[in-house]
Scaffold this motif. Structure first.
Motif, mmCIF file in Angstrom:
data_model
loop_
_atom_site.group_PDB
_atom_site.id
_atom_site.type_symbol
_atom_site.label_atom_id
_atom_site.label_comp_id
_atom_site.label_asym_id
_atom_site.label_seq_id
_atom_site.Cartn_x
_atom_site.Cartn_y
_atom_site.Cartn_z
ATOM 1 N N ALA A 19 44.241 25.226 58.227
ATOM 2 C CA ALA A 19 45.614 25.604 58.561
ATOM 3 C C ALA A 19 45.776 26.924 59.300
ATOM 4 O O ALA A 19 46.785 27.115 59.983
ATOM 5 C CB ALA A 19 46.446 25.652 57.278
ATOM 6 N N ASP A 20 44.839 27.860 59.156
ATOM 7 C CA ASP A 20 45.047 29.195 59.719
ATOM 8 C C ASP A 20 45.223 29.117 61.228
ATOM 9 O O ASP A 20 44.369 28.596 61.941
ATOM 10 C CB ASP A 20 43.887 30.121 59.370
ATOM 11 N N ALA A 126 50.230 24.310 51.743
ATOM 12 C CA ALA A 126 51.057 24.147 52.911
ATOM 13 C C ALA A 126 52.527 24.163 52.505
ATOM 14 O O ALA A 126 52.898 23.717 51.429
ATOM 15 C CB ALA A 126 50.724 22.848 53.631
ATOM 16 N N THR A 127 53.327 24.631 53.450
ATOM 17 C CA THR A 127 54.770 24.697 53.246
ATOM 18 C C THR A 127 55.314 23.329 52.851
ATOM 19 O O THR A 127 56.160 23.219 51.961
ATOM 20 C CB THR A 127 55.466 25.195 54.527
ATOM 21 N N SER A 128 54.820 22.290 53.508
ATOM 22 C CA SER A 128 55.332 20.932 53.284
ATOM 23 C C SER A 128 54.698 20.245 52.077
ATOM 24 O O SER A 128 55.048 19.102 51.766
ATOM 25 C CB SER A 128 55.088 20.073 54.530
ATOM 26 N N ALA A 129 53.811 20.907 51.395
ATOM 27 C CA ALA A 129 53.139 20.309 50.237
ATOM 28 C C ALA A 129 53.403 21.155 48.998
ATOM 29 O O ALA A 129 54.429 21.020 48.352
ATOM 30 C CB ALA A 129 51.644 20.144 50.520
ATOM 31 N N VAL A 130 52.498 22.073 48.665
ATOM 32 C CA VAL A 130 52.616 22.827 47.424
ATOM 33 C C VAL A 130 53.897 23.667 47.365
ATOM 34 O O VAL A 130 54.538 23.757 46.320
ATOM 35 C CB VAL A 130 51.365 23.698 47.162
ATOM 36 N N VAL A 131 54.291 24.281 48.472
ATOM 37 C CA VAL A 131 55.492 25.134 48.436
ATOM 38 C C VAL A 131 56.737 24.278 48.187
ATOM 39 O O VAL A 131 57.547 24.579 47.304
ATOM 40 C CB VAL A 131 55.620 25.988 49.711
ATOM 41 N N ASP A 154 51.750 26.062 57.376
ATOM 42 C CA ASP A 154 51.633 24.611 57.416
ATOM 43 C C ASP A 154 50.868 24.219 58.667
ATOM 44 O O ASP A 154 50.905 24.927 59.668
ATOM 45 C CB ASP A 154 53.027 23.973 57.439
ATOM 46 N N THR A 155 50.187 23.092 58.607
ATOM 47 C CA THR A 155 49.466 22.626 59.793
ATOM 48 C C THR A 155 50.417 22.148 60.879
ATOM 49 O O THR A 155 50.029 22.038 62.032
ATOM 50 C CB THR A 155 48.491 21.471 59.448
ATOM 51 N N ASP A 156 51.673 21.894 60.532
ATOM 52 C CA ASP A 156 52.690 21.491 61.501
ATOM 53 C C ASP A 156 53.748 22.591 61.577
ATOM 54 O O ASP A 156 54.611 22.694 60.695
ATOM 55 C CB ASP A 156 53.317 20.162 61.089
ATOM 56 N N MET A 162 61.444 23.950 60.043
ATOM 57 C CA MET A 162 62.570 23.205 59.499
ATOM 58 C C MET A 162 62.750 23.486 58.001
ATOM 59 O O MET A 162 63.865 23.702 57.530
ATOM 60 C CB MET A 162 62.361 21.700 59.742
ATOM 61 N N LEU A 163 61.660 23.528 57.271
ATOM 62 C CA LEU A 163 61.764 23.776 55.839
ATOM 63 C C LEU A 163 62.296 25.174 55.542
ATOM 64 O O LEU A 163 63.217 25.332 54.735
ATOM 65 C CB LEU A 163 60.412 23.557 55.161
ATOM 66 N N VAL A 164 61.718 26.209 56.164
ATOM 67 C CA VAL A 164 62.129 27.582 55.821
ATOM 68 C C VAL A 164 63.474 27.959 56.418
ATOM 69 O O VAL A 164 64.161 28.829 55.876
ATOM 70 C CB VAL A 164 61.045 28.634 56.177
#
Length: 191
Positions: A19-20, A126-131, A154-156, A162-164
């Motif tokens: 992801a980095d 990732a933002t879209s997973a664990v967060v 996130d990898t995307d 969109m999430l944050v």
């Protein structure tokens, strides 16, 4: 009075490698961790850990099937270790989870209750997973929540944005690491 903990979630070697994005994520996260310690805020590391042979992985989970294909999160594997740039110190708690949320299959709730923690500061990959999963559970548990927008990755990048920007502010305070450090009295990352 609110008692907070900083959660550092799934920042494990293999995940960072995937992801980095070269944006300085690990040094920024290190600044948040150092700032939390300086302010007396507990740091709780959350890692995904699957037992060798994956006995906790069912055949119906598309997400877990993808994790297995990627070869991620096997307990004891070098790639499943917390990244050394943000490694825990003595006194930090490390919680092992078995699914997406930091609460899933872990003793995180017990750790929080034992320390009278009622508010979480979320970071991780990732933002879209664990967060996302952890934030939803924290809201359901009536815990206060802050998401460090640039303390998540996130990898995307579009999904992260969109999430944050759109979804997370409905459930939590969303601030940058620098803004949060200023709010807790640590105006800049410590070295």
């Amino acid at each position: 009075m609110t008692s907070s903990a900083l959660l550092v979630m799934d920042v494990q070697r293999d995940v960072v490698d995937l992801a980095d994005d070269g944006s300085g994520y690990l040094p920024r996260l290190r600044g948040a961790i150092d700032g939390a310690r300086a302010a007396g805020i507990p740091v709780v590391y959350v890692v995904m850990g699957l037992r060798p042979g994956d006995p906790e992985v069912g055949t119906r989970s598309k997400v877990m099937a993808n994790v297995l294909r990627a070869g991620l999160f096997t307990e004891g594997a070098p790639g499943s270790e917390i990244h050394p740039d943000i490694a825990p110190r003595a006194g930090d708690v490390v919680v092992t989870k078995r699914r997406g949320s930091a609460f899933s299959g872990s003793d995180l709730d017990l750790v929080l209750r034992a320390r009278d923690i009622d508010s979480l500061v979320l970071t991780g990959i990732a933002t879209s997973a664990v967060v996302l999963s952890t934030l939803r559970r924290a809201v359901d548990l009536d815990l206060g929540a802050t998401v460090l927008s640039d303390g998540c990755l996130d990898t995307d990048p579009e999904v992260h944005r969109m999430l944050v920007e759109r979804l997370f502010p409905q459930w939590a305070d969303v601030v940058t690491v620098e803004e949060w450090l200023g709010a807790i009295g640590t105006p800049r990352p410590l070295s």
